[in-house]
Write a protein that holds these residues in place. Structure first.
Motif, short mmCIF file in Angstrom:
data_model
loop_
_atom_site.label_atom_id
_atom_site.label_comp_id
_atom_site.label_asym_id
_atom_site.label_seq_id
_atom_site.Cartn_x
_atom_site.Cartn_y
_atom_site.Cartn_z
N GLU A 247 45.41 105.48 -21.01
CA GLU A 247 47.17 106.02 -20.72
C GLU A 247 47.15 107.13 -20.08
O GLU A 247 47.92 107.79 -19.08
N ALA A 248 46.24 107.73 -20.58
CA ALA A 248 46.86 109.81 -19.70
C ALA A 248 46.37 109.54 -18.10
O ALA A 248 46.69 111.22 -17.98
N VAL A 249 45.46 108.65 -17.60
CA VAL A 249 45.03 109.16 -16.44
C VAL A 249 45.73 108.23 -15.62
O VAL A 249 46.00 107.47 -14.03
N GLY A 250 46.65 107.80 -16.19
CA GLY A 250 48.10 106.71 -15.78
C GLY A 250 47.78 105.61 -14.82
O GLY A 250 48.78 105.02 -14.07
N LEU A 251 47.12 104.98 -15.98
CA LEU A 251 46.51 103.73 -15.75
C LEU A 251 47.48 102.44 -15.83
O LEU A 251 47.16 101.38 -15.60
N LYS A 252 48.31 102.42 -17.08
CA LYS A 252 49.06 101.02 -17.69
C LYS A 252 49.87 100.50 -16.44
O LYS A 252 50.41 101.00 -15.81
N GLY A 253 49.36 99.55 -16.38
CA GLY A 253 50.26 98.42 -15.67
C GLY A 253 48.73 98.16 -14.16
O GLY A 253 49.87 97.22 -13.28
N TYR A 254 48.14 98.81 -13.88
CA TYR A 254 47.35 98.93 -12.91
C TYR A 254 46.47 98.00 -12.39
O TYR A 254 45.82 97.07 -13.95
N ALA A 255 46.54 97.18 -11.82
CA ALA A 255 46.12 95.43 -11.75
C ALA A 255 45.34 95.48 -10.21
O ALA A 255 45.80 96.04 -9.10
N VAL A 256 44.01 94.70 -10.32
CA VAL A 256 43.76 93.84 -9.16
C VAL A 256 43.08 92.15 -9.22
O VAL A 256 43.03 92.33 -10.35
N GLY A 257 43.76 92.06 -8.36
CA GLY A 257 44.17 90.65 -8.56
C GLY A 257 44.97 89.75 -9.62
O GLY A 257 45.79 90.04 -9.94
N GLY A 258 44.35 89.15 -10.18
CA GLY A 258 44.79 88.25 -11.37
C GLY A 258 44.93 89.24 -13.02
O GLY A 258 44.84 88.90 -13.72
N ALA A 259 43.83 91.02 -12.59
CA ALA A 259 43.42 91.22 -13.89
C ALA A 259 44.56 92.85 -14.11
O ALA A 259 44.49 93.63 -13.00
N GLY A 260 44.84 92.72 -15.06
CA GLY A 260 45.18 94.22 -15.11
C GLY A 260 45.50 94.65 -16.59
O GLY A 260 44.94 94.39 -18.09
N ILE A 261 45.68 96.35 -16.43
CA ILE A 261 45.90 96.38 -17.52
C ILE A 261 47.02 96.65 -18.55
O ILE A 261 47.59 97.32 -17.94
N SER A 262 47.20 97.00 -19.24
CA SER A 262 48.73 96.04 -20.07
C SER A 262 48.89 97.44 -20.40
O SER A 262 48.99 98.82 -20.59
N ASP A 263 50.51 96.75 -20.65
CA ASP A 263 51.82 97.83 -20.57
C ASP A 263 50.91 98.37 -22.24
O ASP A 263 51.87 99.21 -22.34
N THR A 276 39.63 87.02 -11.79
CA THR A 276 38.27 86.25 -11.80
C THR A 276 37.63 88.23 -12.81
O THR A 276 38.28 88.84 -13.01
N ALA A 277 35.74 87.11 -12.78
CA ALA A 277 35.75 88.27 -14.19
C ALA A 277 35.72 89.42 -12.58
O ALA A 277 35.32 90.75 -13.48
N ARG A 278 35.01 89.44 -11.02
CA ARG A 278 35.17 90.39 -10.29
C ARG A 278 36.40 91.52 -10.26
O ARG A 278 36.45 92.44 -10.12
N ASP A 279 37.62 90.90 -10.63
CA ASP A 279 38.96 91.49 -10.73
C ASP A 279 39.27 91.81 -12.76
O ASP A 279 39.45 93.60 -12.14
N VAL A 280 38.49 91.75 -13.20
CA VAL A 280 38.17 92.89 -14.45
C VAL A 280 37.69 93.70 -14.08
O VAL A 280 37.36 94.79 -14.67
N VAL A 281 36.67 93.60 -13.65
CA VAL A 281 35.29 94.68 -13.79
C VAL A 281 35.72 95.68 -12.69
O VAL A 281 35.97 96.86 -12.67
N GLN A 282 36.73 95.03 -11.68
CA GLN A 282 36.93 96.40 -10.75
C GLN A 282 38.54 97.51 -11.39
O GLN A 282 38.32 98.71 -11.21
N VAL A 283 39.01 97.16 -12.40
CA VAL A 283 39.59 97.66 -12.80
C VAL A 283 39.19 98.59 -13.78
O VAL A 283 39.72 99.69 -14.30
N HIS A 286 37.32 101.50 -12.75
CA HIS A 286 38.45 102.10 -12.10
C HIS A 286 38.81 103.05 -13.15
O HIS A 286 39.12 104.75 -12.64
N ALA A 287 39.14 102.94 -14.40
CA ALA A 287 39.33 103.66 -15.22
C ALA A 287 38.79 104.07 -15.88
O ALA A 287 38.25 105.42 -16.38
N ARG A 288 37.01 103.50 -15.63
CA ARG A 288 36.07 104.57 -16.26
C ARG A 288 36.06 106.14 -15.17
O ARG A 288 35.65 106.60 -15.96
#
Ligand code: EPU
Length: 310
Positions: A247-263, A276-283, A286-288
């Motif tokens: 949350e502190a790096v501002g990523l709530k709501g950040y999404a790629v394809g159908g996967a997003g960081i929960s609000d 897709t799994a690929r969407d999840v890994v990208q999100v 990025h957070a990591r």
């Protein structure tokens, strides 16, 4: 690395598994809480300890990879699916018996963890308050030492039963290596059940414990998303919280394809329905990366990534 001869060896392994229910090219999205995942080459169902030993031995004999699916929670199966044998447990392995006037519970690895939680609460087991609301099967819960700060399942293990290529064996708690969201079972074994004991059973009224469990669950419901997910994506780093950092790096709501960081909770990635799994890994990656850059902390995946990710 692709293995051109795997299909032949897999056919040979399946030939050794007569009488067991085998499904070819089974889409795993239908078997995971995330609703994500490509096909299993072969999904095999085992209903007894002996069936599990047969599957483990067939996999070893024909050098075929073996993956245990469990309840499909806490998993991210790759879009390319899972090569070799994927095992699910059912039947007698889903049994649960309360023993010694509620002091002990014997439970199969395929029993659902919520069912074990209910049974333990009904016997007045205080640690079960911390298990309440955790999905999945007992086998997976043991491997991940599931629970919360209020109680982890490893605390009450007397011994686990497991199937390896040499047959069935038992292992006492001290040899299970339970830690925060972790254990140290040998590679290549499949847990088939456990004997649990709670020395403080009935130290509190069942009503009190159930009320505490519901209170916890309500708190969690208010702070965790309702969409499909695999629970917390990352483990909490020592002394901090993955959710707070993301949350502190501002990523709530950040999404790629159908996967997003929960609000609602930043340590959950939710599937809008088309992820897709690929969407999840990208999100997640990025957070990591942002957390590492900003705080110098390396978040470690809690969700297990399995199968072919592309
Ligand atoms: N927080 C934020 N922003 C967020 C989310 C959380 O600042 O977006 C802060 C909260 O304010 C709080 C702290 O982070 O101060 C911890 O949050 P929370 O109480 O929600 O617990 P958690 O550490 O994120 C852990 C388990 C959950 C379990 C809950 C409830 C881990 C990785 N997760 O979450 O387990 O349900 O406690 O007890 O240990 C799971 O493992 O899949 C899981 C859901």
């Amino acid at each position: 690395m692709s293995d051109a001869l795997l299909p032949e060896r897999l056919d040979a392994a399946c030939g050794d598994l007569g009488g067991l229910h085998l499904r070819r090219d089974e889409p795993l999205a239908a078997h995971t809480t995330f609703g994500i995942g490509g096909p299993a080459d072969v999904l095999v169902e085992a209903g007894t300890d002996d069936d599990v030993v047969r599957v483990v031995q067939a996999a070893a004999r024909h050098r075929v990879p073996l993956f245990v699916l469990g309840g499909g929670s806490n998993l991210l199966v790759g879009d390319g699916g899972i090569r070799g044998l994927t095992l699910t447990l059912s039947g007698a392995l889903a049994e649960l018996r309360v023993l010694d006037d509620g002091l002990r519970i014997d439970v199969g690895a395929a029993s659902t963890f919520p069912r074990l939680t209910q049974a333990a609460l009904a016997q007045g087991w205080p640690p079960a308050v911390g298990w309440f609301g955790t999905p999945g099967q007992v086998g997976g819960a043991l491997v991940m030492n599931a629970g919360t700060r209020q109680g982890e399942v490893g605390e009450v293990v007397v011994e686990v039963r497991m199937a390896g290529a040499g047959g069935l064996e038992r292992r006492g708690r001290a040899a299970c290596g339970f830690g925060y969201r972790s254990s140290a079972f040998p590679l290549g074994v499949v847990l088939t059940g456990a004997l649990l004991q709670c020395d403080s059973h009935k130290s509190k009224e069942v009503e009190t414990l159930t009320a505490m469990a519901h209170e916890q669950l309500n708190r969690r419901r208010a702070t965790q998303p309702k969409q499909r997910s695999a629970g917390s994506i990352f483990k909490n780093p020592p002394g901090d919280y993955a959710g707070r950092l993301i949350e502190a790096v501002g990523l709530k709501g950040y999404a790629v394809g159908g996967a997003g960081i929960s609000d609602v909770h930043a340590n959950f990635i939710v599937n809008s329905g088309a992820a897709t799994a690929r969407d999840v890994v990208q999100v997640a990656e990025h957070a990591r990366a942002l957390v590492k850059e900003r705080f110098g902390i390396e978040l470690e995946w809690e969700v297990r990534r399995v199968g072919v990710h592309r």
